[in-house]
Enzyme design. Structure first.
Site, mmCIF file in Angstrom:
data_model
loop_
_atom_site.group_PDB
_atom_site.id
_atom_site.type_symbol
_atom_site.label_atom_id
_atom_site.label_comp_id
_atom_site.label_asym_id
_atom_site.label_seq_id
_atom_site.Cartn_x
_atom_site.Cartn_y
_atom_site.Cartn_z
ATOM 1 N N ARG A 112 -1.662 -3.566 -7.087
ATOM 2 C CA ARG A 112 -2.012 -4.741 -6.274
ATOM 3 C C ARG A 112 -2.965 -5.657 -7.027
ATOM 4 O O ARG A 112 -2.818 -6.885 -7.018
ATOM 5 C CB ARG A 112 -2.630 -4.282 -4.952
ATOM 6 C CG ARG A 112 -1.627 -3.626 -4.017
ATOM 7 C CD ARG A 112 -2.284 -2.910 -2.852
ATOM 8 N NE ARG A 112 -3.005 -3.816 -1.954
ATOM 9 C CZ ARG A 112 -2.448 -4.556 -1.021
ATOM 10 N NH1 ARG A 112 -1.127 -4.536 -0.863
ATOM 11 N NH2 ARG A 112 -3.169 -5.325 -0.227
ATOM 12 N N ARG A 138 0.851 -1.189 0.000
ATOM 13 C CA ARG A 138 0.000 0.000 0.000
ATOM 14 C C ARG A 138 0.891 1.244 0.000
ATOM 15 O O ARG A 138 1.970 1.249 0.583
ATOM 16 C CB ARG A 138 -0.931 -0.004 1.213
ATOM 17 C CG ARG A 138 -1.899 -1.189 1.210
ATOM 18 C CD ARG A 138 -2.769 -1.209 2.455
ATOM 19 N NE ARG A 138 -3.720 -2.316 2.425
ATOM 20 C CZ ARG A 138 -3.472 -3.532 2.883
ATOM 21 N NH1 ARG A 138 -2.299 -3.793 3.435
ATOM 22 N NH2 ARG A 138 -4.387 -4.480 2.815
ATOM 23 N N HIS A 189 -3.737 -9.351 3.036
ATOM 24 C CA HIS A 189 -5.181 -9.254 3.214
ATOM 25 C C HIS A 189 -5.586 -9.858 4.548
ATOM 26 O O HIS A 189 -4.824 -10.594 5.176
ATOM 27 C CB HIS A 189 -5.910 -9.957 2.068
ATOM 28 C CG HIS A 189 -5.942 -9.131 0.819
ATOM 29 N ND1 HIS A 189 -6.225 -9.661 -0.421
ATOM 30 C CD2 HIS A 189 -5.706 -7.799 0.618
ATOM 31 C CE1 HIS A 189 -6.177 -8.693 -1.324
ATOM 32 N NE2 HIS A 189 -5.864 -7.566 -0.729
ATOM 33 N N HIS A 206 -3.356 0.718 -5.683
ATOM 34 C CA HIS A 206 -4.286 -0.411 -5.657
ATOM 35 C C HIS A 206 -4.377 -1.089 -7.023
ATOM 36 O O HIS A 206 -4.647 -2.289 -7.111
ATOM 37 C CB HIS A 206 -5.665 0.051 -5.201
ATOM 38 C CG HIS A 206 -5.744 0.289 -3.723
ATOM 39 N ND1 HIS A 206 -5.770 -0.752 -2.811
ATOM 40 C CD2 HIS A 206 -5.782 1.420 -2.993
ATOM 41 C CE1 HIS A 206 -5.832 -0.265 -1.585
ATOM 42 N NE2 HIS A 206 -5.847 1.050 -1.666
ATOM 43 N N TYR A 236 -0.108 -15.680 14.186
ATOM 44 C CA TYR A 236 1.114 -16.475 14.112
ATOM 45 C C TYR A 236 1.644 -16.685 12.694
ATOM 46 O O TYR A 236 2.727 -17.207 12.520
ATOM 47 C CB TYR A 236 0.870 -17.853 14.743
ATOM 48 C CG TYR A 236 0.524 -17.774 16.200
ATOM 49 C CD1 TYR A 236 1.524 -17.657 17.171
ATOM 50 C CD2 TYR A 236 -0.805 -17.787 16.627
ATOM 51 C CE1 TYR A 236 1.209 -17.558 18.511
ATOM 52 C CE2 TYR A 236 -1.128 -17.696 17.976
ATOM 53 C CZ TYR A 236 -0.117 -17.586 18.907
ATOM 54 O OH TYR A 236 -0.435 -17.486 20.242
ATOM 55 N N LYS A 275 -2.459 -1.896 7.664
ATOM 56 C CA LYS A 275 -3.904 -1.686 7.724
ATOM 57 C C LYS A 275 -4.565 -2.683 8.663
ATOM 58 O O LYS A 275 -5.481 -2.336 9.410
ATOM 59 C CB LYS A 275 -4.499 -1.800 6.318
ATOM 60 C CG LYS A 275 -5.998 -1.594 6.255
ATOM 61 C CD LYS A 275 -6.493 -1.699 4.829
ATOM 62 C CE LYS A 275 -8.001 -1.495 4.767
ATOM 63 N NZ LYS A 275 -8.509 -1.591 3.372
#
Length: 402
Positions: free
Chosen positions: A334, A241, A357, A331, A367, A268
């Protein structure tokens, strides 16, 4: 005989307080210094009491009689008017302390640890600019749905419907917080759900091979600041991003291990993220290190060295290359990488992990920030090679045409 305005005005002070009776316990007390005060005499449980209504002429005859009538109604119910007034005064004091702004700031502090710095800044900025000027000083119990609707309409009218939608949600959250802390009785913002029409969502679209080729040639020919050129290339090759790239610090970069570790507070989803670095990106970073490596940030602000490159810097560079505002965004890179990597045969889980995501299983998410790392290293190199191949072919074609 009931008092008249003429009789009250003509009343003269004496050596001792003078009492001028009106009716039903109301009288005017004239002090030796000439001050005149309204009193209401009443009894509860056989005990006589006095209720101070106010000073004449601030409180006129008709207002004094109305206050007396209201007090008489309370006395009939066995309530002392002075006690009720003290309660109202205390409630007003509390209400003035519990303003919408004060409670909002308290709510923000409760949420601060859960939010990213960017989201926190959004909430604080829009509340300060759009909400507080209208209702910030009002006691939260006095704020109505009409007050909030006025704010939403003002924001929508300037074309910021998405901001208006967010403001309604944030105001609603503030009211719900006030309700559970016993400082509000309801959430008037809830009634305004649907008052703002959500604008069509401009989804990011994958760029075609030809569009990527056109883009890399424009970046190659960009004659602006070299640091900005490197920023655009890294954005394309890492598909992070934009805000993650702008706020990158040299302490997060390990060029020997070809790895960029982004801490959770910059992400994010509030989880640490690993970006394996392709050979092409490592080369760009080694060049950048000679330019900005002595400081904290990879991309410092030219005007404010202690701050990072602004979002407008990249946008202006893209506009200079010939792209309209918003025509190409991080974006889009991406979305393009996701589409192309799926076509290359990489597993969806690997692609989603590299895109950082959201992981639906929150326990697992805590984890697995390093999960699939070998495959992700291959993925990042294949993506950089794909972009590099397109650029090399176009450069070769251009040389042949000369």
């Amino acid at each position: 005989m009931p008092l008249t305005d003429v009789k009250i005005r003509q009343a003269k002070a004496a050596d001792k307080p003078l009492k001028l009776a009106d009716s039903h316990g109301l009288y005017l007390e004239v002090k030796p210094n000439g001050s005149k005060f309204w009193r209401y005499r009443y009894k509860i449980a056989g005990k006589e009491n006095l209720f101070a209504i106010g000073e004449y002429p601030t409180v006129g005859l008709s207002d004094a009689r109305k206050a007396r009538d209201d007090a008489r109604d309370l006395v009939k119910d066995g309530q002392h008017p002075s006690h009720i007034r003290q309660t109202e005064r205390a409630r007003n004091i509390v209400g003035n302390t519990n303003t919408f702004k004060a409670i909002t700031q308290e709510w923000v502090e409760k949420q601060r640890a859960k939010w990213s710095p960017y989201y926190l800044g959004q909430v604080e900025r829009f509340m300060e600019n759009d909400v507080y000027p209208h209702i910030g000083r009002l006691p939260i119990r006095s704020v109505t749905a009409a007050n909030i609707l006025t704010i939403l309409n003002c924001v929508s009218d300037r074309g910021a419907e998405t901001v208006a939608l967010n403001l309604r949600q944030w105001c609603s959250a503030v009211f719900r917080y006030a309700v559970v802390t016993l400082r509000a009785d309801s959430d008037p913002a809830a009634a305004l759900r649907g008052a703002v029409i959500r604008p069509p969502i401009n989804h990011s679209k994958p760029m075609s091979r030809e569009e990527i080729g056109e883009f890399v040639l424009k970046v190659r020919g960009y004659g602006g600041n070299r640091t900005t050129t490197i920023a655009v290339r890294i954005l394309l090759l890492t598909f992070v991003r934009t805000v993650e790239m702008r706020k990158a610090e040299w302490t997060e970069i390990n060029l020997d291990e070809s790895e960029w570790r982004i801490p959770s507070e910059k992400m994010k989803m509030r989880r640490p993220h690993i970006v394996p670095l392709s050979r092409q990106v490592v080369a760009l970073l080694r060049e950048l290190q000679r330019i900005t490596g002595a400081g904290r940030w990879l991309f410092p602000n030219n005007r404010r060295p202690d701050d990072v490159m602004s979002a407008t810097t990249v946008n202006r560079a893209l506009e200079y290359m010939g792209y309209a505002s918003g025509a190409v965004t991080g974006h889009d890179f991406r979305a393009t990488a996701s589409t192309q990597l799926h076509e290359m045969g990489f597993r969806p889980d690997v692609i989603e992990r590299q895109l950082a995501h959201a992981e639906q299983n929150k326990v697992k998410a805590a984890y697995n920030h390093a999960e699939y790392l070998p495959e992700r290293r291959e993925l990042m190199q294949r993506w950089a090679d794909w972009v590099g191949q397109i650029e090399a072919e176009l450069v070769k074609e251009a040389a042949s045409a000369e």
